[in-house]
Enzyme design. Structure first.
Site, PDB file in Angstrom:
ATOM      1  N   ASP A  84      14.156 -38.397 -41.085  1.00  0.00           N
ATOM      2  CA  ASP A  84      12.977 -38.140 -40.266  1.00  0.00           C
ATOM      3  C   ASP A  84      13.348 -37.190 -39.138  1.00  0.00           C
ATOM      4  O   ASP A  84      14.519 -36.931 -38.873  1.00  0.00           O
ATOM      5  CB  ASP A  84      12.382 -39.446 -39.715  1.00  0.00           C
ATOM      6  CG  ASP A  84      13.435 -40.340 -39.086  1.00  0.00           C
ATOM      7  OD1 ASP A  84      14.284 -39.821 -38.337  1.00  0.00           O
ATOM      8  OD2 ASP A  84      13.420 -41.548 -39.351  1.00  0.00           O
ATOM      9  N   ASP A  86      12.441 -36.132 -35.032  1.00  0.00           N
ATOM     10  CA  ASP A  86      11.821 -36.471 -33.755  1.00  0.00           C
ATOM     11  C   ASP A  86      11.793 -35.230 -32.878  1.00  0.00           C
ATOM     12  O   ASP A  86      12.690 -34.373 -32.937  1.00  0.00           O
ATOM     13  CB  ASP A  86      12.603 -37.582 -33.043  1.00  0.00           C
ATOM     14  CG  ASP A  86      12.588 -38.888 -33.830  1.00  0.00           C
ATOM     15  OD1 ASP A  86      11.664 -39.066 -34.642  1.00  0.00           O
ATOM     16  OD2 ASP A  86      13.509 -39.708 -33.636  1.00  0.00           O
ATOM     17  N   ASP A 168      20.492 -42.758 -25.444  1.00  0.00           N
ATOM     18  CA  ASP A 168      21.539 -43.777 -25.546  1.00  0.00           C
ATOM     19  C   ASP A 168      22.928 -43.196 -25.775  1.00  0.00           C
ATOM     20  O   ASP A 168      23.834 -43.378 -24.965  1.00  0.00           O
ATOM     21  CB  ASP A 168      21.172 -44.802 -26.619  1.00  0.00           C
ATOM     22  CG  ASP A 168      20.728 -44.177 -27.926  1.00  0.00           C
ATOM     23  OD1 ASP A 168      20.900 -42.949 -28.102  1.00  0.00           O
ATOM     24  OD2 ASP A 168      20.211 -44.903 -28.799  1.00  0.00           O
TER      25      ASP A 168
END
Length: 460
Positions: A84, A86, A168
């Site tokens: 995917d 983002d 993160d």
């Protein structure tokens, strides 16, 4: 790391080494923006999906900055094809939503936009701001933390650099610009990619307290990428693992699916066990294993699942949960039988208790808990094949999953081999062959001697 990817990464990283200071001495990590030009990386528009390129182009043409970000950039640099894509932008969620009629606003902790193109969903997030800036205004309601330091709401927007340092892991703080084809690195993510290590941005304990799920993400990425977790990043995990009990059970259910559905389930299980992260997710299973129940069925089921994913086959969440909870079920079932309950009622009682306790840790939707129960119950029916029972069992909607579960039980040595092979052959046979197998089964069964009725003599 797979061999076919390592050479691609080495070639790409060789071009980037000049951008990374290497003087033989360890220094404190300094985060600064680095732009890597097109001729020094292997990220290409050809591997980015058309929907992602459409979203990037429309945002740029509308006057906004927009970048491919995170795992998509990371995986391309590693020579892998992302699942995917983002996108991060300086447009607010409402502005993104206005640009795309095929979009929807979601999220409460941090609002994001999903732009839907058939089955593909492009996730668009607004650059997040610095947490310290929000803390200066105690009345600011867009950032809220719990007593444990966990972020409950975090709708604080900022610039690209702030967004990168709020992410993160360093290897996820990489941005690709579709306008000039550069890769933007704020957190030395390229260096960590080269060293094959996973490093949190910022103070690890603070970041884990903000969102304990980051500990699960560390394990998931380490297993997926074959990376080591950097010592400072791994140091607090065992101590902070109980913080996962404060995460909503529905969110943990989704995280469990991500952990075991990526094709690296066995490695993930090992890491979860090593860092004490399995107990918050499957408390009854861990108690059962500590009490002496074997976990080989879990490992065998995860090996089989990884093999199916590698072959492009589908997997089912209820099969995974049936395997993960099997030691807990065995312990409870045996305990009830030891206390005098008949086998069948003991099984039903054990199923209810095990699932009832598990949903307190990770929720299990009924569409999964029902089939999971049926897999377990069919384990008692599969050995009973005489007469029409085999046809009735094979016609059960959950027969195939129960049969696969039986094969796992045999493969790990829990039961004697033979029953799985019989069912495999029975499914291949035509009707006449099946009837022959059933007749052979009946003839091989020990015959019971019928007791003769005593002769009643007439009274004298």
């Amino acid at each position: 790391m797979p061999k076919r990817f390592s050479s691609i990464l080495e070639q790409s990283v060789d071009k980037l080494r000049s951008l990374i200071p290497r003087n033989g001495k360890k220094k404190a990590r300094v985060y600064q923006r680095r732009e890597v030009p097109r001729d020094q990386h292997n990220v290409s528009r050809s591997v980015i999906s058309e929907p992602a390129k459409k979203v990037l182009s429309r945002l740029n043409k509308s006057g906004y900055d927009a970048y491919l970000v995170g795992g998509g950039v990371r995986d391309i640099l590693l020579g892998q094809r992302p699942k995917d894509f983002d996108i991060a932008t300086n447009a607010t969620p409402e502005e993104v939503h206005d640009l795309f009629r095929n979009s929807r606003l979601i999220g409460r902790r941090f609002r994001i936009v999903h732009v839907v193109f058939g089955r593909e969903v492009i996730e668009v997030t607004t650059f997040r701001g610095s947490a310290s800036d929000a803390d200066k205004d105690s009345a600011h309601d867009d950032r809220k933390t719990s007593e444990h330091g966990q972020l409950l709401r975090d709708n604080v927007y900022g610039n690209q650099e702030e967004d990168a340092l709020r992410r993160d892991f360093t290897v996820n703080a990489l941005y690709y610009c579709i306008r000039d084809f550069t890769v933007v690195d704020f957190a030395n993510g390229i260096e960590d990619l080269r060293n094959r290590q996973l490093r949190l941005i910022g103070d690890p304990e603070t970041r884990y307290r903000e969102d304990p799920v980051r500990m699960l993400r560390a394990v998931r990425f380490a297993a997926k990428l074959g990376f080591d977790i950097e010592p400072k990043t791994e140091a607090p995990i065992r101590e902070l693992a109980p913080l996962l009990t404060h995460i909503p059970s529905a969110r943990l259910f989704e995280e469990v699916l991500k952990l075991f559905s990526a094709g690296h389930g066995e490695a993930t299980y090992e890491l979860l066990s090593r860092y004490n992260l399995l107990a918050p997710l499957f408390p009854e299973t861990v108690r059962a294993i500590e009490a002496g129940e074997p976990d080989e069925l879990i490992r065998q089921a995860l090996r089989n699942t990884d093999a199916r994913i590698a072959q492009g086959k589908s997997i089912t969440p209820y099969f995974l949960f049936a395997a993960m909870l099997w030691p807990a079920l065995q312990r409870e079932w045996n305990h009830r039988q030891d206390n005098g309950e008949p086998v069948q009622p003991a099984l039903h009682g054990a199923i209810g208790k095990v699932i009832g306790r598990q949903v307190q840790a990770t929720s299990i939707p009924k569409r999964f808990s029902g089939p999971m129960k049926e897999i377990w119950e069919l384990q008692m029916r599969l050995p009973r094949r005489q007469g029409k029972r085999a046809f009735v069992t094979m016609g059960h909607p959950r027969f195939r999953a129960a049969y696969d579960f039986l094969l796992v039980r045999e493969a790990c040595g829990e039961i004697e081999p033979g029953l799985g092979e019989w069912w495999t052959e029975f499914q291949r046979m035509d009707e006449r062959g099946q009837e022959r197998m059933l007749s052979e089964l009946t003839s091989d069964a020990p015959k019971k001697r019928r007791r003769r009725k005593p002769v009643q003599r007439p009274a004298p």
